[in-house]
Write a protein that holds these residues in place. Sequence first.
Motif, PDB file in Angstrom:
ATOM      1  N   ARG A   1      -9.428   0.867   3.565  1.00 52.20           N
ATOM      2  CA  ARG A   1      -9.559   0.514   2.142  1.00 52.20           C
ATOM      3  C   ARG A   1     -10.078   1.701   1.339  1.00 52.20           C
ATOM      4  O   ARG A   1      -9.583   1.991   0.249  1.00 52.20           O
ATOM      5  CB  ARG A   1     -10.482  -0.699   1.984  1.00 52.20           C
ATOM      6  CG  ARG A   1     -10.660  -1.133   0.546  1.00 52.20           C
ATOM      7  CD  ARG A   1     -11.146  -2.569   0.442  1.00 52.20           C
ATOM      8  NE  ARG A   1     -10.172  -3.507   0.970  1.00 52.20           N
ATOM      9  CZ  ARG A   1     -10.312  -4.833   0.917  1.00 52.20           C
ATOM     10  NH1 ARG A   1     -11.381  -5.362   0.328  1.00 52.20           N
ATOM     11  NH2 ARG A   1      -9.389  -5.625   1.430  1.00 52.20           N
TER      12      ARG A   1
ATOM     13  N   ARG B   1      -7.404   4.344   0.781  1.00 54.38           N
ATOM     14  CA  ARG B   1      -6.467   4.017  -0.297  1.00 54.38           C
ATOM     15  C   ARG B   1      -6.923   4.590  -1.628  1.00 54.38           C
ATOM     16  O   ARG B   1      -6.101   4.934  -2.483  1.00 54.38           O
ATOM     17  CB  ARG B   1      -6.337   2.498  -0.460  1.00 54.38           C
ATOM     18  CG  ARG B   1      -5.480   1.787   0.548  1.00 54.38           C
ATOM     19  CD  ARG B   1      -5.570   0.282   0.325  1.00 54.38           C
ATOM     20  NE  ARG B   1      -5.307  -0.100  -1.055  1.00 54.38           N
ATOM     21  CZ  ARG B   1      -5.902  -1.129  -1.671  1.00 54.38           C
ATOM     22  NH1 ARG B   1      -6.834  -1.841  -1.051  1.00 54.38           N
ATOM     23  NH2 ARG B   1      -5.586  -1.426  -2.914  1.00 54.38           N
TER      24      ARG B   1
ATOM     25  N   ALA C   1       0.823  -1.207   0.000  1.00 51.02           N
ATOM     26  CA  ALA C   1       0.000   0.000   0.000  1.00 51.02           C
ATOM     27  C   ALA C   1       0.859   1.259   0.000  1.00 51.02           C
ATOM     28  O   ALA C   1       0.493   2.275  -0.603  1.00 51.02           O
ATOM     29  CB  ALA C   1      -0.948  -0.001   1.197  1.00 51.02           C
TER      30      ALA C   1
ATOM     31  N   ALA D   1       0.596   4.064  -3.074  1.00 48.43           N
ATOM     32  CA  ALA D   1       0.294   5.483  -2.896  1.00 48.43           C
ATOM     33  C   ALA D   1       1.252   6.388  -3.664  1.00 48.43           C
ATOM     34  O   ALA D   1       0.940   7.556  -3.908  1.00 48.43           O
ATOM     35  CB  ALA D   1       0.329   5.836  -1.411  1.00 48.43           C
TER      36      ALA D   1
END
Length: 276
Positions: free
Chosen positions: A146, A149, A97, A101
């Motif tokens: 989630r 994100r 993650a 990003a």
Amino acid sequence: MPRVRTLTPGASPTHFFGSEVRRAREAAGMPQAELGALVPCDKSVVSRIEAGLTQPDESFARACDAAFVHLDGFFTRFWRDCQTWGVAFPPAFAEFAAYEAQALALRWFEHSLVPGLLQTEDYARAVLERHPNVTDDQVAERVVARLARQAVLDRDDPPRFHVLLDENVLHREIGSAKIMHDQLDHLTAMAKRPNVTVQVISRIGAHVGLSGAFGIAEMADRHSVIYLENAADGQTVEDPSIAAEVELRFDVLRVEAFRGTESVTMMEKAAAEWEP
């Protein structure tokens, strides 16, 4: 000179810890290799912790306190305190993650579910509440994480996002008919964005993606980081040879997929079929 990764200290304990290590080390004029020698660990480990890509252990926190005594044991205290905080992502995915990003481009293949970056809140909750041994609070925390994100797709300079979906994803009921209808409406709308491509692969016959879902984050320096989904919550991989193999599989699957416009039509038709 290597690019210094931008951190968001409020995003997670790992980001906050990494930003504080970097701040203290640079203020002391200490090279990463010197801090690594105190742990002991390789310079690359220090770099990854400072970048928020690797979670530190207690020995690393103690070494930081020994190196920066004027901070009066801050790193060990913070490390111990944050162990009781809720964990929104499994450790392997938390690592991916962080790359996601910052990615220049993202590619994702799914054979069973809509990818997390394209899920609605209700769909995400229906998926996450099926995980074993989770409390309602943990599910709520993971849903928030989630959805957070997904902000990467709303940036002023969003990454290119190319998704390949097995057709079965459109027909597997997750939660309820209404949840599926709303999810496929949302998926269709996202697929019409200029930076997002969604292609559907026919559910008839075998293909090389049936063994597992995966994600690819292409970074600004053009190297790729891979996420492989599995029953043990997944694995983040940076090995170039594995990245090349996974990228080849994505290309093979893309050849098997319907065109983008045809895929959008399929998603719209499936959404209508789910309308409660």
